[in-house]
Design a protein around this motif. Structure first.
Motif, PDB file in Angstrom:
ATOM      1  N   GLY A  42       0.801  -1.218   0.000  1.00  0.00           N
ATOM      2  CA  GLY A  42       0.000   0.000   0.000  1.00  0.00           C
ATOM      3  C   GLY A  42       0.831   1.264   0.000  1.00  0.00           C
ATOM      4  N   MET A  43       2.039   1.181   0.558  1.00  0.00           N
ATOM      5  CA  MET A  43       2.933   2.350   0.544  1.00  0.00           C
ATOM      6  C   MET A  43       3.235   2.783  -0.881  1.00  0.00           C
ATOM      7  SD  MET A  43       5.053   4.434   2.281  1.00  0.00           S
ATOM      8  CE  MET A  43       5.603   3.700   3.829  1.00  0.00           C
ATOM      9  N   VAL A  44       3.607   1.833  -1.724  1.00  0.00           N
ATOM     10  CA  VAL A  44       3.963   2.163  -3.115  1.00  0.00           C
ATOM     11  C   VAL A  44       2.750   2.685  -3.870  1.00  0.00           C
ATOM     12  CG1 VAL A  44       4.912   1.264  -5.270  1.00  0.00           C
ATOM     13  CG2 VAL A  44       5.786   0.429  -3.085  1.00  0.00           C
ATOM     14  N   LEU A  45       1.584   2.059  -3.649  1.00  0.00           N
ATOM     15  CA  LEU A  45       0.378   2.514  -4.332  1.00  0.00           C
ATOM     16  C   LEU A  45       0.017   3.940  -3.939  1.00  0.00           C
ATOM     17  CD1 LEU A  45      -2.030   1.957  -6.163  1.00  0.00           C
ATOM     18  CD2 LEU A  45      -3.218   0.961  -4.199  1.00  0.00           C
ATOM     19  N   SER A  46       0.118   4.261  -2.661  1.00  0.00           N
ATOM     20  CA  SER A  46      -0.202   5.618  -2.223  1.00  0.00           C
ATOM     21  C   SER A  46       0.780   6.624  -2.805  1.00  0.00           C
ATOM     22  CB  SER A  46      -0.187   5.687  -0.698  1.00  0.00           C
ATOM     23  OG  SER A  46       1.095   5.389  -0.174  1.00  0.00           O
ATOM     24  N   VAL A  47       2.051   6.259  -2.930  1.00  0.00           N
ATOM     25  CA  VAL A  47       3.040   7.154  -3.545  1.00  0.00           C
ATOM     26  C   VAL A  47       2.710   7.388  -5.012  1.00  0.00           C
ATOM     27  CG1 VAL A  47       5.468   7.353  -4.223  1.00  0.00           C
ATOM     28  CG2 VAL A  47       4.874   6.597  -1.921  1.00  0.00           C
ATOM     29  N   PHE A  48       2.355   6.326  -5.712  1.00  0.00           N
ATOM     30  CA  PHE A  48       1.985   6.478  -7.125  1.00  0.00           C
ATOM     31  C   PHE A  48       0.752   7.362  -7.284  1.00  0.00           C
ATOM     32  CE2 PHE A  48       4.056   2.292  -8.795  1.00  0.00           C
ATOM     33  CZ  PHE A  48       5.291   2.890  -8.636  1.00  0.00           C
TER      34      PHE A  48
ATOM     35  N   ARG B 286      -3.219  10.659   2.634  1.00  0.00           N
ATOM     36  CA  ARG B 286      -4.602  10.267   2.926  1.00  0.00           C
ATOM     37  C   ARG B 286      -4.846   8.814   2.534  1.00  0.00           C
ATOM     38  NH1 ARG B 286      -9.998  13.821   1.536  1.00  0.00           N
ATOM     39  NH2 ARG B 286     -11.501  12.424   2.534  1.00  0.00           N
ATOM     40  N   MET B 287      -4.327   8.389   1.373  1.00  0.00           N
ATOM     41  CA  MET B 287      -4.511   7.006   0.965  1.00  0.00           C
ATOM     42  C   MET B 287      -3.735   6.059   1.879  1.00  0.00           C
ATOM     43  SD  MET B 287      -6.654   7.140  -1.426  1.00  0.00           S
ATOM     44  CE  MET B 287      -6.592   5.384  -1.663  1.00  0.00           C
ATOM     45  N   TYR B 288      -2.517   6.473   2.253  1.00  0.00           N
ATOM     46  CA  TYR B 288      -1.710   5.624   3.137  1.00  0.00           C
ATOM     47  C   TYR B 288      -2.359   5.487   4.502  1.00  0.00           C
ATOM     48  CZ  TYR B 288       2.444   3.793   5.487  1.00  0.00           C
ATOM     49  OH  TYR B 288       3.324   3.014   6.202  1.00  0.00           O
ATOM     50  N   LYS B 289      -2.984   6.560   4.987  1.00  0.00           N
ATOM     51  CA  LYS B 289      -3.696   6.498   6.267  1.00  0.00           C
ATOM     52  C   LYS B 289      -4.920   5.589   6.136  1.00  0.00           C
ATOM     53  CE  LYS B 289      -4.247   7.945  10.532  1.00  0.00           C
ATOM     54  NZ  LYS B 289      -4.553   9.367  10.792  1.00  0.00           N
ATOM     55  N   THR B 290      -5.595   5.634   4.983  1.00  0.00           N
ATOM     56  CA  THR B 290      -6.732   4.742   4.750  1.00  0.00           C
ATOM     57  C   THR B 290      -6.301   3.283   4.789  1.00  0.00           C
ATOM     58  OG1 THR B 290      -7.774   6.429   3.356  1.00  0.00           O
ATOM     59  CG2 THR B 290      -8.586   4.178   3.127  1.00  0.00           C
TER      60      THR B 290
ATOM     61  N   TRP C 169      -9.112  -5.112  -5.469  1.00  0.00           N
ATOM     62  CA  TRP C 169      -9.365  -4.144  -6.540  1.00  0.00           C
ATOM     63  C   TRP C 169      -8.424  -2.945  -6.529  1.00  0.00           C
ATOM     64  CZ3 TRP C 169     -10.855   0.885  -5.297  1.00  0.00           C
ATOM     65  CH2 TRP C 169     -11.204   1.107  -3.960  1.00  0.00           C
ATOM     66  N   TRP C 170      -7.696  -2.736  -5.440  1.00  0.00           N
ATOM     67  CA  TRP C 170      -6.911  -1.500  -5.339  1.00  0.00           C
ATOM     68  C   TRP C 170      -5.856  -1.419  -6.442  1.00  0.00           C
ATOM     69  CZ3 TRP C 170      -8.330   2.317  -2.140  1.00  0.00           C
ATOM     70  CH2 TRP C 170      -9.120   2.008  -1.029  1.00  0.00           C
ATOM     71  N   TRP C 171      -4.952  -2.363  -6.475  1.00  0.00           N
ATOM     72  CA  TRP C 171      -3.887  -2.342  -7.499  1.00  0.00           C
ATOM     73  C   TRP C 171      -4.458  -2.589  -8.889  1.00  0.00           C
ATOM     74  CZ3 TRP C 171       0.755  -0.505  -7.830  1.00  0.00           C
ATOM     75  CH2 TRP C 171       1.541  -0.338  -6.687  1.00  0.00           C
ATOM     76  N   ARG C 172      -5.478  -3.425  -8.958  1.00  0.00           N
ATOM     77  CA  ARG C 172      -6.051  -3.725 -10.268  1.00  0.00           C
ATOM     78  C   ARG C 172      -6.659  -2.472 -10.892  1.00  0.00           C
ATOM     79  NH1 ARG C 172     -10.124  -8.708 -10.836  1.00  0.00           N
ATOM     80  NH2 ARG C 172      -8.211  -9.744 -10.211  1.00  0.00           N
ATOM     81  N   SER C 173      -7.328  -1.656 -10.079  1.00  0.00           N
ATOM     82  CA  SER C 173      -7.938  -0.440 -10.614  1.00  0.00           C
ATOM     83  C   SER C 173      -6.878   0.537 -11.098  1.00  0.00           C
ATOM     84  CB  SER C 173      -8.803   0.209  -9.547  1.00  0.00           C
ATOM     85  OG  SER C 173      -8.015   0.577  -8.422  1.00  0.00           O
ATOM     86  N   PHE C 174      -5.746   0.625 -10.377  1.00  0.00           N
ATOM     87  CA  PHE C 174      -4.667   1.516 -10.811  1.00  0.00           C
ATOM     88  C   PHE C 174      -4.021   1.010 -12.095  1.00  0.00           C
ATOM     89  CE2 PHE C 174      -0.250   2.868 -10.911  1.00  0.00           C
ATOM     90  CZ  PHE C 174      -0.340   4.230 -10.664  1.00  0.00           C
ATOM     91  N   LEU C 175      -3.741  -0.269 -12.153  1.00  0.00           N
ATOM     92  CA  LEU C 175      -3.028  -0.819 -13.311  1.00  0.00           C
ATOM     93  C   LEU C 175      -3.918  -0.951 -14.538  1.00  0.00           C
ATOM     94  CD1 LEU C 175      -0.921  -3.586 -11.516  1.00  0.00           C
ATOM     95  CD2 LEU C 175      -0.143  -1.357 -12.322  1.00  0.00           C
ATOM     96  N   THR C 176      -5.226  -1.040 -14.351  1.00  0.00           N
ATOM     97  CA  THR C 176      -6.118  -1.170 -15.504  1.00  0.00           C
ATOM     98  C   THR C 176      -5.995   0.029 -16.434  1.00  0.00           C
ATOM     99  OG1 THR C 176      -7.701  -2.539 -14.297  1.00  0.00           O
ATOM    100  CG2 THR C 176      -8.521  -1.361 -16.233  1.00  0.00           C
TER     101      THR C 176
END
Length: 654
Positions: free
Chosen positions: A346-352, A404-408, A569-576
């Protein structure tokens, strides 16, 4: 369609060009008036200064300064102050010895003579570099009154093509085949010979201010015709006769005399077709609109039919809540207790997501200003300067979204999150850019960024952007997002081929890329084929369509996956949506091998190095494009429907 029936594109073009007759001048682009010598007016100028810019080639990514080719220099050479965008783009504008007086016609005027003694190594090196420039078809780029001097010539079907540059010369190979501009003259026929365009016929078009409310005249266009003449008497050049040729193997001294002719003329009336945008632009818009309408219809169908039925069923107060909860759930409703489970990495996703938000806002504002005309091509370097300044100032949204995303996600390493947001992706881009700059510096190219400019960019990054990222992260970490998830993760059933992550991600990037690939061709042409891009209104519209398409495609595909009870769905939605960047990379590789004629290892490395920067920026941008529609969709579906369940459970119907 008959010749007398207007086409749809022609009608649309006519509608797009309807506008009021009045106009205005943008800040920093006020026109300059010119008067003939001896005029009593003090509001206009007499002398016209021609400026020269860097030289470039479609066969090489390495541009060079005008002085690098040993052309005629201005005795009082001056360089206009360049903004940050011009320096980053490698523009090197300076004055030239070509100076004219308004309305004064000159014929075959001498500029200078360059002599090369092949017995001297330094002069022989200069001559060989000039010959290499002709072999690689390097192009001059001249400027008059902030307008490019264009070379117009006739191509197939008697169509006129205008190029904002002209070659320094051309080459006929050992088999007698003329290359590039050598095909325009039958006299260029000697094998293994270089022909120098040492003479230019310049035509300056002006518009008189009589009856317009201003004094003098204003320049509206400047064109030229490059020619090659072997001036026997350098002090009295005669612009006729044999061309100026240089043997491929040069054993004797060479003397090149440069000259010019200049005339002034009034503009001819032009038809409507000359100001209409090319048909591919309109086809691109219509193609993108069809895709958006299709996706919008699919998403609307899901929202109105599926979700409306489910929520309406929850709202039926005349039924017993016991009956309501004894009904068997199916599809996406079964994963409502796991859908907000924090993702892996989740750290990397929030940074992206933070970096993507920063790039998204920067791109939106830049294109909006360009659409209004404030960042037009006439205002050189303004587009790049605006983008860099906006990126620096938008560190706060990046830090806020990432925190905010990382806190979520329940993260606690806030210092690591902020530092990665401020340094990870910009650091990768700067490292790539620095390596490319080292190659340019070794090759002696004018595109090499000076050391002082690199220090200035670093100062903007660490002095402004990084602190603003911390400010945004401070407010982002103060937000609370209490979401309830089941203590035991639900087992995901066996998935079909089309609901597995990889096929969905691959399919998700096709539709957004289909919206932009026509515009992408023109953008790559402006970058690598040195053509001017000016259709920012169409580009801004395609930008909006791209954002909508990314959002709707992600919503649609992730809804199908959730219906298959897969709640990751988190990473999938970003990568889609961000997988569109992969198709951009594939298209850039195809463009390199099919459209460009680049040769040399340095040019190839530079092309793919800069392409990787564009792909990374586009990856972050498109990955963040789903945020608006996507979060609205899923927070509405799962948070609202779950609240309805709680209401019915606590408050039984009357």
């Amino acid at each position: 369609m008959g010749s007398g029936t207007p086409s749809f594109l022609g009608l649309l073009c006519a509608l797009l060009t309807l506008r009021p007759g009045s106009g205005f001048y943008l800040p920093g682009l006020a026109p300059v008036s010119f008067c003939p010598a001896g005029s009593s007016s003090s509001d206009c100028q007499v002398n016209i200064q021609l400026f020269v810019n860097r030289l470039d080639s479609i066969e090489s990514v390495l541009p060079y300064e005008y002085d690098f080719f040993d052309f005629c220099k201005d005795d009082q050479e001056k360089r206009p102050s360049e903004n940050l965008g011009q320096v980053l783009f490698g523009e090197r504008i300076e004055t030239s010895p070509y100076k004219f007086s308004f309305m004064k016609t000159e014929t075959c005027a001498k500029v200078c003579t360059k002599s090369y003694d092949v017995s001297k190594q330094e002069e022989r090196t200069k001559l060989e570099f000039l010959k290499k420039g002709m072999q690689l078809n390097y192009q001059h780029h001249w400027i008059v009154d902030n307008m490019p001097v264009t070379w117009c010539y006739t191509v197939e079907d008697n169509q006129k093509y205008c190029n904002p540059g002209f070659p320094i010369g051309c080459y006929v190979d050992g088999n007698g085949h003329p290359k590039d501009a050598c095909v325009i003259n039958a006299q260029f026929n000697e094998k293994n010979t270089f022909y120098v365009f040492n003479h230019v016929d310049i035509t300056i078009t002006y518009h008189s201010g009589e009856g317009e409310g201003w004094t003098g005249a204003r320049l509206v266009a400047a064109t030229l015709e490059p020619r090659s003449y072997k001036h026997e008497d350098e002090n009295k050049p005669v612009c006729e006769g044999e061309p100026m040729s240089i043997p491929g193997i040069t054993n004797s001294n060479v003397k090149i005399t440069y000259s010019y002719s200049v005339t002034f003329t009034v503009p001819h009336l032009r038809g409507l077709a000359s100001i209409c945008p090319p048909s591919p632009f309109l086809l691109s818009i219509m193609n993108s609109l069809v895709i958006v309408l299709f996706l919008s219809g699919m998403v609307a169908m899901i929202m109105l039919r599926t979700l409306h039925k489910d929520i309406a069923r929850y709202n039926q107060v005349d039924q017993s809540y016991i009956r309501l909860f004894t009904q068997e759930e199916s599809g996406w409703k079964q994963v409502h207790g796991d859908v907000f489970r924090p993702p892996r990495n989740g750290m990397v996703l929030s940074v992206f997501l933070g970096q993507g938000a920063q790039i998204f806002i920067m791109t939106f504002i830049t294109l909006f200003l360009a659409c209004l005309g404030f960042l037009s091509p006439a205002n050189r370097g303004a587009l790049m300067t605006c983008a860099v300044v906006l990126w620096v100032l938008l560190g706060t949204p990046a830090g806020y979204v990432s925190a905010r995303m990382y806190k979520t996600f329940g993260g606690e390493k806030w210092k690591t999150n902020v530092l990665l947001t401020a340094l990870l992706c910009p650091g990768i881009i700067f490292a790539d850019f620095f390596v490319m700059n080292l190659i340019l510096w070794v090759e002696g190219s004018s595109a090499a960024i000076p050391f002082g400019t690199l220090v200035a960019v670093l100062a903007l990054w660490f002095g402004i952007s990084v602190p603003l990222t911390f400010v945004g992260a401070y407010f982002g970490f103060k937000k609370q997002h209490p979401v309830r998830t089941n203590q035991i993760p639900r087992q995901i059933p066996e998935q079909s081929f089309f609901t597995k992550p990889l096929p969905g991600i691959i399919m998700g990037g096709i539709l957004p890329f289909g919206c932009i690939f026509i515009q992408l061709f023109f953008i790559l042409n402006s970058i690598w084929s040195h053509q001017m891009y000016y259709m920012f209104g169409f580009l801004f519209l395609v930008f909006i369509i791209l954002v909508i398409t990314c959002s709707e495609a992600t919503v649609l595909l992730c809804y199908f996956h959730l219906c298959a009870e897969d709640y990751h769905w988190w990473w999938r939605s970003f990568l889609t949506s961000s997988f569109t960047a992969f198709y951009l990379l594939v298209y850039a590789v195809h463009y390199f091998f099919s459209k460009l004629q680049i040769i040399g290892a340095a040019s190839t490395i530079l092309y793919f190095g800069y392409t990787m920067i564009m792909v990374l920026i586009f990856f972050l941008f498109t990955g963040n494009g789903f945020v608006g529609g996507f979060f609205f969709f899923f927070f509405f579906v799962f948070r609202f429907s779950d609240s309805m369940v709680l209401v019915f459970f606590v408050l039984p119907p009357a």
